[in-house]
Design a protein around this motif. Structure first.
Motif, mmCIF file in Angstrom:
data_model
loop_
_atom_site.group_PDB
_atom_site.id
_atom_site.type_symbol
_atom_site.label_atom_id
_atom_site.label_comp_id
_atom_site.label_asym_id
_atom_site.label_seq_id
_atom_site.Cartn_x
_atom_site.Cartn_y
_atom_site.Cartn_z
ATOM 1 N N VAL A 59 0.843 -1.197 0.000
ATOM 2 C CA VAL A 59 0.000 0.000 0.000
ATOM 3 C C VAL A 59 0.878 1.246 0.000
ATOM 4 C CG1 VAL A 59 -1.822 -1.221 1.249
ATOM 5 C CG2 VAL A 59 -0.155 0.143 2.522
ATOM 6 N N ASP A 60 0.359 2.321 -0.570
ATOM 7 C CA ASP A 60 1.085 3.587 -0.573
ATOM 8 C C ASP A 60 1.087 4.181 0.827
ATOM 9 O OD1 ASP A 60 1.575 3.426 -3.287
ATOM 10 O OD2 ASP A 60 -0.278 4.484 -3.815
ATOM 11 N N GLY A 61 2.215 4.838 1.175
ATOM 12 C CA GLY A 61 2.333 5.473 2.487
ATOM 13 C C GLY A 61 3.103 4.610 3.466
ATOM 14 N N VAL A 62 3.635 5.285 4.480
ATOM 15 C CA VAL A 62 4.424 4.624 5.518
ATOM 16 C C VAL A 62 3.991 5.156 6.883
ATOM 17 C CG1 VAL A 62 6.466 4.150 4.103
ATOM 18 C CG2 VAL A 62 6.242 6.375 5.216
ATOM 19 N N PRO A 63 4.389 4.495 7.962
ATOM 20 C CA PRO A 63 4.086 5.030 9.295
ATOM 21 C C PRO A 63 4.626 6.444 9.462
ATOM 22 C CG PRO A 63 4.909 2.788 9.444
ATOM 23 C CD PRO A 63 5.099 3.208 8.029
ATOM 24 N N GLY A 64 4.012 7.192 10.361
ATOM 25 C CA GLY A 64 4.379 8.594 10.540
ATOM 26 C C GLY A 64 5.852 8.820 10.782
ATOM 27 N N TRP A 65 6.481 7.952 11.562
ATOM 28 C CA TRP A 65 7.904 8.145 11.881
ATOM 29 C C TRP A 65 8.800 7.907 10.669
ATOM 30 C CZ3 TRP A 65 10.953 3.885 11.073
ATOM 31 C CH2 TRP A 65 10.299 2.648 11.028
ATOM 32 N N ARG A 66 8.227 7.317 9.588
ATOM 33 C CA ARG A 66 9.005 6.997 8.391
ATOM 34 C C ARG A 66 8.772 8.021 7.273
ATOM 35 N NH1 ARG A 66 13.100 2.957 8.218
ATOM 36 N NH2 ARG A 66 13.092 1.866 6.226
ATOM 37 N N ARG A 67 7.807 8.892 7.430
ATOM 38 C CA ARG A 67 7.457 9.837 6.367
ATOM 39 C C ARG A 67 8.612 10.786 6.062
ATOM 40 N NH1 ARG A 67 1.649 11.141 9.010
ATOM 41 N NH2 ARG A 67 0.657 9.135 8.535
ATOM 42 N N LEU A 74 7.986 -2.562 6.272
ATOM 43 C CA LEU A 74 7.288 -3.844 6.270
ATOM 44 C C LEU A 74 6.858 -4.168 7.686
ATOM 45 C CD1 LEU A 74 8.231 -7.129 4.465
ATOM 46 C CD2 LEU A 74 7.747 -7.171 6.915
ATOM 47 N N THR A 75 5.631 -4.605 7.822
ATOM 48 C CA THR A 75 5.134 -5.032 9.131
ATOM 49 C C THR A 75 4.407 -6.354 8.964
ATOM 50 O OG1 THR A 75 3.880 -4.339 11.088
ATOM 51 C CG2 THR A 75 2.935 -3.789 8.937
ATOM 52 N N ALA A 76 4.461 -7.190 9.985
ATOM 53 C CA ALA A 76 3.861 -8.523 9.901
ATOM 54 C C ALA A 76 2.875 -8.735 11.040
ATOM 55 C CB ALA A 76 4.944 -9.604 9.954
ATOM 56 N N GLU A 124 8.208 5.166 -0.529
ATOM 57 C CA GLU A 124 7.360 5.304 0.661
ATOM 58 C C GLU A 124 6.076 4.495 0.503
ATOM 59 O OE1 GLU A 124 6.891 9.090 2.489
ATOM 60 O OE2 GLU A 124 8.995 9.612 2.275
ATOM 61 N N ARG A 125 6.262 3.195 0.603
ATOM 62 C CA ARG A 125 5.169 2.232 0.563
ATOM 63 C C ARG A 125 5.353 1.255 1.716
ATOM 64 N NH1 ARG A 125 7.069 2.659 -4.749
ATOM 65 N NH2 ARG A 125 5.565 3.521 -6.254
#
Length: 263
Positions: A59-67, A74-76, A124-125
């Motif tokens: 999906v497009d976008g990343v967690p706020g701390w990664r923007r 990647l999260t599982a 940033e995905r």
């Protein structure tokens, strides 16, 4: 307290075990790619009676701390279906929280898969990898790592085909397997009854190139020697070569199938 009595061998142990497998033998391994239609990538991985559905979504976008980093993430997530175990496992949603085992396992899956992803090439995905155990007979975390990699690869392959990515942002493959000592014998790929009786329990995560990502080793009752550790690691490496070969075969078959449709 006496040291753990382990039967050392110059090569893989050969004494039969429950179910008729040799100590150095994996359970039957079967992978069904594309198991969930809407997912970007998915597989059903069956390792003996352990069965795990793994799905990956990009999906497009990343967690706020990664923007603003121009890098992806990647999260599982991992779960046991209520009827996957001999005694019903309550849904964690009904308890209002995840238990410690679940959190530990999904962190392991995430660490394992992040080790081979080029997040700069991903942009940033965010990759979400969901692993749901529908039947648990030991080794579920290892099956989730091995199946999670396949789902991840298939999702990224789709993104390349669709032009969302220029190239596959993967440096290597990832697989995991359990080893242990039961009744003094080092064995590969423990099913539940063996895991419950193990004197030593060890999970090994490795890349296709043979580099270690994580080793989780525990002496259940008495300590074990460095010699025993090395033998278990060698046993795991042999099993991981087989799993990696199956992963490669699955991915190759999917590539051929897509090329045939495009051609």
């Amino acid at each position: 307290m006496a040291d753990l009595d382990i039967q050392y061998t110059d090569g893989p142990p050969t004494k039969p075990r429950m179910g008729g497998r040799d100590p150095g033998e994996l359970r039957s391994l079967h992978v069904t790619p594309g198991f969930i239609g809407p997912a970007d990538g998915s597989v059903l991985l069956e390792l003996g009676r352990t069965r795990v559905i793994c799905a990956a979504s990009l999906v497009d976008g990343v967690p706020g701390w990664r923007r603003g980093s121009r890098e992806g993430w990647l999260t599982a997530e991992y779960s046991l279906l209520p009827a996957s175990t001999h005694q019903r496992t309550p849904r964690e949603a009904s308890r209002g929280r995840q238990d410690g085992r679940t959190v530990e396992i999904q962190r392991l899956i995430g660490r394992s898969l992040r080790a081979v992803v080029d997040f700069g090439a991903l942009g940033e995905r965010t990759l979400y990898v969901d692993c749901d155990v529908i039947e648990a007979d030991g080794g579920t975390r290892c099956a989730a790592v091995s199946g999670g990699y396949l789902a991840l690869h298939l999702a990224l392959m789709k993104a390349v085909d669709e032009g969302r990515l220029r190239a596959l942002p993967l440096a290597d493959s990832v697989a995991a397997v359990s080893v242990g000592v039961v009744a003094g014998m080092p064995i590969l790929d423990l099913e539940y009854a063996e895991d419950a009786a193990a004197d030593v329990d060890m999970n090994v995560v490795m890349t296709g190139a043979g580099k270690l990502i994580e080793v989780q080793a525990t002496a259940e009752i008495v300590p074990f020697s460095r010699e025993a550790f090395d033998q278990l690691l060698d046993l795991a490496e042999e099993g991981l070569r087989t799993i990696s070969a199956v992963q490669t075969e699955v991915i190759t078959d999917v590539y051929r199938s897509r090329a045939g449709r495009d051609g």
